[in-house]
Write an enzyme that holds these catalytic residues in place. Structure first.
Site, PDB file in Angstrom:
ATOM      1  N   GLY A  89      -6.306 -14.979   1.913  1.00 16.77           N
ATOM      2  CA  GLY A  89      -6.277 -15.356   3.328  1.00 16.77           C
ATOM      3  C   GLY A  89      -5.966 -16.835   3.472  1.00 16.77           C
ATOM      4  O   GLY A  89      -6.803 -17.684   3.149  1.00 16.77           O
ATOM      5  N   GLY A  90      -4.741 -17.139   3.898  1.00 12.93           N
ATOM      6  CA  GLY A  90      -4.371 -18.519   4.231  1.00 12.93           C
ATOM      7  C   GLY A  90      -4.194 -19.449   3.057  1.00 12.93           C
ATOM      8  O   GLY A  90      -4.294 -20.671   3.206  1.00 12.93           O
ATOM      9  N   GLY A 119       2.796  -0.944   9.865  1.00 15.87           N
ATOM     10  CA  GLY A 119       2.429   0.476  10.026  1.00 15.87           C
ATOM     11  C   GLY A 119       2.492   1.280   8.745  1.00 15.87           C
ATOM     12  O   GLY A 119       2.832   2.468   8.780  1.00 15.87           O
ATOM     13  N   LEU A 120       2.174   0.609   7.627  1.00 21.96           N
ATOM     14  CA  LEU A 120       2.113   1.290   6.317  1.00 21.96           C
ATOM     15  C   LEU A 120       3.407   1.990   5.908  1.00 21.96           C
ATOM     16  O   LEU A 120       3.378   3.123   5.408  1.00 21.96           O
ATOM     17  CB  LEU A 120       0.972   2.317   6.313  1.00 21.96           C
ATOM     18  CG  LEU A 120      -0.438   1.748   6.166  1.00 21.96           C
ATOM     19  CD1 LEU A 120      -1.472   2.765   6.655  1.00 21.96           C
ATOM     20  CD2 LEU A 120      -0.730   1.383   4.729  1.00 21.96           C
ATOM     21  N   SER A 149       0.841  -1.211   0.000  1.00 23.79           N
ATOM     22  CA  SER A 149       0.000   0.000   0.000  1.00 23.79           C
ATOM     23  C   SER A 149       0.871   1.254   0.000  1.00 23.79           C
ATOM     24  O   SER A 149       1.843   1.356   0.748  1.00 23.79           O
ATOM     25  CB  SER A 149      -0.896   0.015   1.235  1.00 23.79           C
ATOM     26  OG  SER A 149      -1.777  -1.080   1.192  1.00 23.79           O
ATOM     27  N   CYS A 170      -6.736  -1.599   6.773  1.00 24.63           N
ATOM     28  CA  CYS A 170      -5.594  -1.949   7.627  1.00 24.63           C
ATOM     29  C   CYS A 170      -6.088  -2.021   9.072  1.00 24.63           C
ATOM     30  O   CYS A 170      -6.703  -1.080   9.565  1.00 24.63           O
ATOM     31  CB  CYS A 170      -4.461  -0.947   7.494  1.00 24.63           C
ATOM     32  SG  CYS A 170      -3.087  -1.424   8.569  1.00 24.63           S
TER      33      CYS A 170
END
Ligand code: RRO
Length: 300
Positions: free
Chosen positions: A240-241, A73-74, A46, A129
């Site tokens: 996801g996963g 934390g971006l 991002s 986030c």
């Protein structure tokens, strides 16, 4: 021959296995490696309006085999500097999707426009986030709709929106996003979580809270993809996963038109080829001609 090409919200991919936003999409060169390793598309880390350092260490911990908690934390160099990485990433020959964040609809739109001008084939809006003060979704669903509308006004490329399971009803958010004009949703971002060190009696991550990814979140992600597929008209991208082809197929059966991988890259870039080959063999074995035939098949 089995057809693996897919079209997601107006974007054509040679196969449905994408690099998810996160650790790898920080440089153009790494994204080219993902493309060379077989990814159908790559999503950048991002990027926001200006340079941001992110949180101090520790920012990542493995909490159980294959499951990680992070609070990066971006960290990002800001869109103006990141333009060069987007251009390098494009030499990989697969669509480059720029993950965008901002503190307001206007900032999202400004970053998205600059990403498009740099050559992004789509943008993915990170409104989810789970552990930073710019987590739009944590503020209000109404703002999420405004973010999508502001971006749609400024860019012509497809707009995907990355959703979170850290809400009471993900379908409600999906509908807000769809009504605002999004071309697809990506589900899910990491799950807000925490780990405490029993020796020091303190939270392990510097930010206390982080986002859980990997093996542990697959059933949550599959549930979200299933619910969104049932309720929305726009396509769902599952994340996801996903470590194995079975995980990828599970997401697809739940309703994912394409899937993304991130945490599985801890095992190396081979994961793209393994997933693509595994999905292909599965379709052949089952007698399907096109991956599209099994999207959402678990609903029938
Ligand atoms: O940078 C991060 O800490 C981060 C982001 Br932006 C996100 O969307 N999800 C995540 O797990 N970490």
């Amino acid at each position: 021959m089995v057809k693996l090409e897919v079209e997601v919200g107006g974007l054509r991919l040679r196969n449905p296995v994408m690099l998810a936003s996160g650790i790898i999409g920080v440089t153009g060169r790494l994204m080219v490696r993902a493309a060379e390793a077989g990814a159908g598309a790559v999503v950048t880390k991002s990027v926001g309006p200006e340079r941001r350092m992110g949180y101090g260490n520790p920012t990542i911990v493995e909490v159980s085999p294959g499951s990680y908690l992070n609070c990066m934390g971006l960290p990002n160099p800001g869109i103006d500097e990141f333009v060069e990485e987007i251009k390098i990433a494009k030499t990989g020959g697969v669509p480059v999707i720029v993950s965008v964040f901002g503190r307001s609809p206007e900032e999202f739109a400004m970053v998205a426009e600059k990403a498009e001008n740099a050559g992004a084939e789509a943008v993915e809006l990170n409104v989810s986030c789970p552990h930073t003060e710019v987590g739009i979704l944590e503020r209000s669903q109404r703002i999420v709709g405004q973010v999508v509308k502001a971006v749609k006004k400024k860019v012509g490329v497809p707009v995907f929106v990355k959703l979170s399971s850290n809400v009471t009803n993900i379908v409600e958010v999906g509908k807000v996003v769809e009504d605002a004009g999004a071309d697809a949703v990506t589900a899910i971002n990491t799950v807000r979580a925490m780990a405490i060190d029993v020796e020091t009696c303190r939270p392990i991550l510097s930010n206390k809270f982080g986002g859980l990814s990997g093996v542990a979140i697959k059933p949550i992600a599959v549930r979200c993809v299933y619910e969104l597929y049932e309720a929305l008209k726009i396509p769902v991208i599952g994340v996801g996963g996903i470590f194995s082809w079975e995980d990828a197929v599970e997401h697809i059966l739940a309703g994912a038109s394409a899937i993304q991988v991130a945490t599985a890259l801890t095992k190396g870039f081979n994961v793209f080829k393994e997933l693509v080959d595994g999905i292909k063999s599965y379709l052949e074995k089952k007698g399907f001609k096109d991956v599209g035939e099994v999207v959402g098949a678990a609903h029938k």
